[in-house]
Design an enzyme around this catalytic site. Sequence first.
Site, PDB file in Angstrom:
ATOM      1  N   ILE A 170      78.985 -12.324  83.262  1.00  0.00           N
ATOM      2  CA  ILE A 170      79.950 -11.371  83.780  1.00  0.00           C
ATOM      3  C   ILE A 170      80.763 -10.871  82.588  1.00  0.00           C
ATOM      4  O   ILE A 170      80.804 -11.501  81.534  1.00  0.00           O
ATOM      5  CB  ILE A 170      80.870 -11.963  84.864  1.00  0.00           C
ATOM      6  CG1 ILE A 170      81.623 -13.194  84.351  1.00  0.00           C
ATOM      7  CG2 ILE A 170      80.072 -12.299  86.112  1.00  0.00           C
ATOM      8  CD1 ILE A 170      82.590 -13.784  85.388  1.00  0.00           C
ATOM      9  N   ASP A 171      81.404  -9.728  82.764  1.00  0.00           N
ATOM     10  CA  ASP A 171      82.126  -9.103  81.659  1.00  0.00           C
ATOM     11  C   ASP A 171      83.290  -9.942  81.160  1.00  0.00           C
ATOM     12  O   ASP A 171      83.825 -10.787  81.883  1.00  0.00           O
ATOM     13  CB  ASP A 171      82.682  -7.744  82.091  1.00  0.00           C
ATOM     14  CG  ASP A 171      81.606  -6.694  82.246  1.00  0.00           C
ATOM     15  OD1 ASP A 171      80.503  -6.901  81.738  1.00  0.00           O
ATOM     16  OD2 ASP A 171      81.889  -5.657  82.878  1.00  0.00           O
ATOM     17  N   LYS A 172      83.697  -9.641  79.957  1.00  0.00           N
ATOM     18  CA  LYS A 172      84.832 -10.321  79.333  1.00  0.00           C
ATOM     19  C   LYS A 172      86.070 -10.294  80.238  1.00  0.00           C
ATOM     20  O   LYS A 172      86.720 -11.318  80.440  1.00  0.00           O
ATOM     21  CB  LYS A 172      85.154  -9.642  78.001  1.00  0.00           C
ATOM     22  CG  LYS A 172      86.438 -10.119  77.336  1.00  0.00           C
ATOM     23  CD  LYS A 172      86.734  -9.316  76.079  1.00  0.00           C
ATOM     24  CE  LYS A 172      88.064  -9.724  75.463  1.00  0.00           C
ATOM     25  NZ  LYS A 172      88.387  -8.911  74.261  1.00  0.00           N
TER      26      LYS A 172
END
EC number: 5.4.99.-
Length: 367
Positions: A170-172
């Site tokens: 998942i994104d930062k």
Amino acid sequence: MTDAAEELDFFGEDEDLENDTLERAPVDGQLYEHWKVQVDAGQAPLRIDKFLAERMQHSSRNRIQTAADAGCIFVNDRPVKSNYKVRPLDVITLMLGRPKHDSTIHAEDIPLDIVYEDRDLMVVNKKAGMVVHPGAGNFNGTLINAVAWHLRDLDTFDPNDPNVGLVHRIDKDTSGLLVVAKTADAKTALGKQFYNKTTHRSYHALVWGNPVADEGRIEGNIGRDPKDRLRMKVFPPDSGIGKAAVTHYRVLERFGYVTLVQCVLETGRTHQIRAHMKHMGHPLFCDERYGGCEILRGQRSTTYKAFVQNCFKLCPRQALHAKTLGFVHPRTGEQMDFDSEWPADFAALISKWRTYVKGTTQDTFAG
């Protein structure tokens, strides 16, 4: 590299594009070798982009074409374009304007929120702001560095072995649940579940606007935006551009100008929810990459503008949380389902909008 292999090697779910380095063109001055291969003596003529796509792990043909256009691909010490046809014994190199970074993953003593752990896997609740895997500009302080420390005494776990570790990403700036495989068998089994779409994943997101329908299905291929390589764009399913993607959404709570929705992924593409909701006309609240950091709905009053700016400060990232995760345990065959609470910033944001709505009337939202 096949689509199946990409999914099994955790390249899919919301992969952070800021970690994508292949397309970076050399700058003036010293060039540095990052990758090199010599073509076999019996190689038949073949376009270099296709040749390299079959050999450069984690790199798509589109990425290689972009690198060639930027002057990064050399053959026998001369830059070539992506339509160059390789010949026997050609020496191909990837050259960039920065030294090659040591990609070895080192253990770092970073706190982890571990939801579940056994001898095969662990489920982690990732905080917003943490990159999941080392990449350009983020070579330490990542989730996998923290996992390496946590499992430092486990002889069978090597964080530099691609056969173990993260199964998806998942994104930062997205918070929430991730599963990590401790063994090769566990990663293979879990990877197949992600590829076959038998896992269950839901996200909570605050989006701009008031969707007409209480629930719906968003279908559209996701590929890189040609105008912004760090952003993804939705293309028609029959366009042949990008990869097929499907997101199901359901309204959980309406606040007039913004809406809390649940998103269930049928596929796991880079920035899928962020791109799909933007395409639908409802970008995620405070999602700078996709235009959500502007006041897109609401009043023109100074009071309302100040309220929204305070909301941005309260949750200064895209309002997206990986809420639930479900899969079949790779060894026992048991169905495993996990649910995570909203992090403090997300919870405070929703609370602030609830309070705002209580102090208004329905007529207010007609403006």
